[in-house]
Scaffold this motif. Sequence first.
Motif, PDB file in Angstrom:
ATOM      1  N   LYS A   7      11.880  -4.295 -65.621  1.00 21.74           N
ATOM      2  CA  LYS A   7      12.019  -2.843 -65.585  1.00 21.74           C
ATOM      3  C   LYS A   7      11.166  -2.247 -66.690  1.00 21.74           C
ATOM      4  O   LYS A   7      10.671  -2.954 -67.568  1.00 21.74           O
ATOM      5  CB  LYS A   7      13.477  -2.430 -65.717  1.00 21.74           C
ATOM      6  N   ALA A   8      11.010  -0.942 -66.651  1.00 21.08           N
ATOM      7  CA  ALA A   8      10.234  -0.267 -67.683  1.00 21.08           C
ATOM      8  C   ALA A   8      10.851  -0.561 -69.042  1.00 21.08           C
ATOM      9  O   ALA A   8      12.063  -0.739 -69.169  1.00 21.08           O
ATOM     10  CB  ALA A   8      10.197   1.229 -67.410  1.00 21.08           C
ATOM     11  N   ASP A 149       5.199   2.669 -73.906  1.00 20.52           N
ATOM     12  CA  ASP A 149       5.985   2.494 -72.686  1.00 20.52           C
ATOM     13  C   ASP A 149       5.261   1.508 -71.794  1.00 20.52           C
ATOM     14  O   ASP A 149       4.068   1.682 -71.508  1.00 20.52           O
ATOM     15  CB  ASP A 149       6.175   3.828 -71.955  1.00 20.52           C
ATOM     16  N   PRO A 151       5.274  -0.276 -68.060  1.00 19.92           N
ATOM     17  CA  PRO A 151       5.846  -0.126 -66.726  1.00 19.92           C
ATOM     18  C   PRO A 151       6.604  -1.390 -66.329  1.00 19.92           C
ATOM     19  O   PRO A 151       6.481  -2.440 -66.980  1.00 19.92           O
ATOM     20  CB  PRO A 151       4.624   0.100 -65.842  1.00 19.92           C
ATOM     21  N   ALA A 152       7.360  -1.278 -65.272  1.00 24.11           N
ATOM     22  CA  ALA A 152       8.158  -2.413 -64.812  1.00 24.11           C
ATOM     23  C   ALA A 152       7.286  -3.609 -64.450  1.00 24.11           C
ATOM     24  O   ALA A 152       7.642  -4.743 -64.728  1.00 24.11           O
ATOM     25  CB  ALA A 152       9.012  -2.001 -63.619  1.00 24.11           C
TER      26      ALA A 152
END
Length: 172
Positions: A7-8, A149, A151-152
């Motif tokens: 997941k993120a 951040d 990403p998944a």
Amino acid sequence: MQDSAPKALRLYLLRHARSGWALPGQRDFDRALDDVGYIDAERLAQTAADRGIHPERVLCSTAVRCRETAEPFFRTVSEDLDIRYIDALYSGPTTVYFDLIDAHRDLNSLMLVGHNPMIEQLLHQLIGDDAALEAFPYGYPPAGLSILDLPAVAPNDGAEFATLVSILLPSQ
């Protein structure tokens, strides 16, 4: 049953604060923060706390200077902070850092407290050379904290895939 799909992830990359030179006969591993390093670690932790930064888990090199950089986060951000000390973050290549990120994809946020050149190389691989050089034109500074951040799912072509959200420095 817990879903194990990636997941993120909010990722915090923290290079240890400034350390002193090794004393005669002292191992590199045992080098402590110098006076500026202690102050910078405290300032950075306070800034992080003021901004509501609270990683779900902190993975920290076992080297003295990294432990001394992470300790103010425990006192300032939260005494409930889950800090785990990992020997491989001291001498391992960036693949170790990537493996640790992948192994903690079940979390919402993760902080890595480590060393250069691995932290800087990791940033370059995650966001690309141009973005990393724009963020840190003179190299990844001691007590520098990058907030990214992820990403998944990363692209299969090996291209950069993370987004640099913010940078915190002790002087901010």
